[in-house]
Design a protein around this motif. Structure first.
Motif, PDB file in Angstrom:
ATOM      1  N   ALA A  26       4.078  37.099 -19.425  1.00 17.41           N
ATOM      2  CA  ALA A  26       5.179  37.474 -18.537  1.00 17.41           C
ATOM      3  C   ALA A  26       5.866  38.676 -19.180  1.00 17.41           C
ATOM      4  N   SER A  27       5.740  39.830 -18.549  1.00 21.20           N
ATOM      5  CA  SER A  27       6.197  41.057 -19.197  1.00 21.20           C
ATOM      6  C   SER A  27       6.736  42.051 -18.172  1.00 21.20           C
ATOM      7  N   THR A  28       7.495  43.003 -18.693  1.00 23.23           N
ATOM      8  CA  THR A  28       8.011  44.070 -17.849  1.00 23.23           C
ATOM      9  C   THR A  28       6.848  44.943 -17.385  1.00 23.23           C
ATOM     10  N   PRO A  29       6.981  45.616 -16.266  1.00 23.49           N
ATOM     11  CA  PRO A  29       5.880  46.443 -15.756  1.00 23.49           C
ATOM     12  C   PRO A  29       5.430  47.530 -16.731  1.00 23.49           C
ATOM     13  N   ASP A  30       6.320  48.016 -17.574  1.00 14.27           N
ATOM     14  CA  ASP A  30       5.958  49.095 -18.494  1.00 14.27           C
ATOM     15  C   ASP A  30       5.588  48.593 -19.888  1.00 14.27           C
ATOM     16  N   PHE A  31       5.469  47.281 -20.109  1.00 13.22           N
ATOM     17  CA  PHE A  31       5.197  46.744 -21.450  1.00 13.22           C
ATOM     18  C   PHE A  31       3.863  47.241 -21.985  1.00 13.22           C
ATOM     19  N   GLY A  32       2.774  46.971 -21.334  1.00 12.45           N
ATOM     20  CA  GLY A  32       1.478  47.541 -21.668  1.00 12.45           C
ATOM     21  C   GLY A  32       0.792  47.049 -22.935  1.00 12.45           C
ATOM     22  N   LEU A  33       1.376  46.091 -23.666  1.00  8.08           N
ATOM     23  CA  LEU A  33       0.773  45.611 -24.919  1.00  8.08           C
ATOM     24  C   LEU A  33       0.297  44.160 -24.808  1.00  8.08           C
ATOM     25  N   GLN A  34      -0.070  43.747 -23.619  1.00  5.70           N
ATOM     26  CA  GLN A  34      -0.536  42.377 -23.416  1.00  5.70           C
ATOM     27  C   GLN A  34      -1.713  42.055 -24.328  1.00  5.70           C
ATOM     28  N   SER A  35      -2.596  43.021 -24.552  1.00  5.53           N
ATOM     29  CA  SER A  35      -3.758  42.764 -25.416  1.00  5.53           C
ATOM     30  C   SER A  35      -3.331  42.482 -26.855  1.00  5.53           C
ATOM     31  N   GLN A  36      -2.231  43.068 -27.308  1.00  7.18           N
ATOM     32  CA  GLN A  36      -1.756  42.781 -28.661  1.00  7.18           C
ATOM     33  C   GLN A  36      -1.171  41.369 -28.760  1.00  7.18           C
ATOM     34  N   VAL A  37      -0.564  40.888 -27.690  1.00  7.67           N
ATOM     35  CA  VAL A  37      -0.122  39.495 -27.660  1.00  7.67           C
ATOM     36  C   VAL A  37      -1.349  38.587 -27.723  1.00  7.67           C
ATOM     37  N   ALA A  38      -2.356  38.890 -26.927  1.00  5.80           N
ATOM     38  CA  ALA A  38      -3.580  38.094 -26.896  1.00  5.80           C
ATOM     39  C   ALA A  38      -4.315  38.141 -28.230  1.00  5.80           C
ATOM     40  N   ASN A  39      -4.245  39.275 -28.935  1.00  2.00           N
ATOM     41  CA  ASN A  39      -4.920  39.380 -30.239  1.00  2.00           C
ATOM     42  C   ASN A  39      -4.468  38.289 -31.196  1.00  2.00           C
ATOM     43  N   ALA A  40      -3.192  37.923 -31.155  1.00  2.00           N
ATOM     44  CA  ALA A  40      -2.685  36.888 -32.056  1.00  2.00           C
ATOM     45  C   ALA A  40      -3.369  35.550 -31.786  1.00  2.00           C
ATOM     46  N   GLY A  76       9.103  42.353 -23.550  1.00  2.00           N
ATOM     47  CA  GLY A  76       9.485  43.730 -23.299  1.00  2.00           C
ATOM     48  C   GLY A  76      10.918  43.861 -22.822  1.00  2.00           C
ATOM     49  N   ARG A  77      11.544  42.729 -22.511  1.00  2.00           N
ATOM     50  CA  ARG A  77      12.952  42.731 -22.121  1.00  2.00           C
ATOM     51  C   ARG A  77      13.730  41.730 -22.976  1.00  2.00           C
TER      52      ARG A  77
END
Length: 156
Positions: A102-116, A59-60
């Motif tokens: 490891a993501s910015t506080p406003d990223f919010g797409l952790q589940s899409q990373v995990a989907n891969a 996200g950054r």
């Protein structure tokens, strides 16, 4: 060979252009520990051939697609640890996966990373790759890696 014609889990992994790596020993932890019928896989990072594939904060510094690619490699490293424990990819069943991003506080797409990572497990192991899962955004991870994955497996 395509995924549709691949006979074994190892063939399906190779059809994705991936191989099980050798995991280096570590003096501070083991890559897996069996407790009763469960196999606990230590947190794995996106290493390939001994090289960490990426660093930074999603996200950054790191985009979604790059984070997904890193998650795929990390999942394969988890599979390698599971194979160390049970001896054969055909015997691995994923029970639970915990994905740290490891993501910015406003990223919010952790589940899409995990989907891969989930996709790789399901494509390679079929129903044995389906699992319970949690994806968590964190402020930082070891070696400034964007992704770390921990698993619980069992042998079939």
């Amino acid at each position: 060979m395509s995924l549709a014609t691949a006979d074994s889990a190892l063939d399906r992994l190779r059809a994705l252009g991936l191989d099980l790596p050798s995991l280096a020993d570590n003096p501070y932890f083991v890559h897996h520990r069996a407790v009763d019928s469960s196999i606990h896989i230590s947190g794995q990072l996106p290493y390939k051939d001994g090289v960490l594939l990426g660093t930074g904060i999603v996200g950054r510094d790191v985009g979604l697609e790059t984070a997904q690619d890193l998650a795929r490699h990390t999942a394969v490293n988890c599979l390698a640890a599971a194979v160390q424990a049970v001896g054969n990819l055909e015997r691995v069943r994923i029970v639970q996966m915990l994905v740290f991003v490891a993501s910015t506080p406003d990223f919010g797409l952790q589940s899409q990373v995990a989907n891969a990572a989930s996709e790789v497990l399901i494509e390679v192991l079929g129903d044995n790759g389906r699992h319970a899962r949690t994806a968590i955004g964190v402020a930082g991870l070891p070696l400034n890696t964007p992704v770390e994955i921990q698993m619980i497996c069992t042998a079939v």
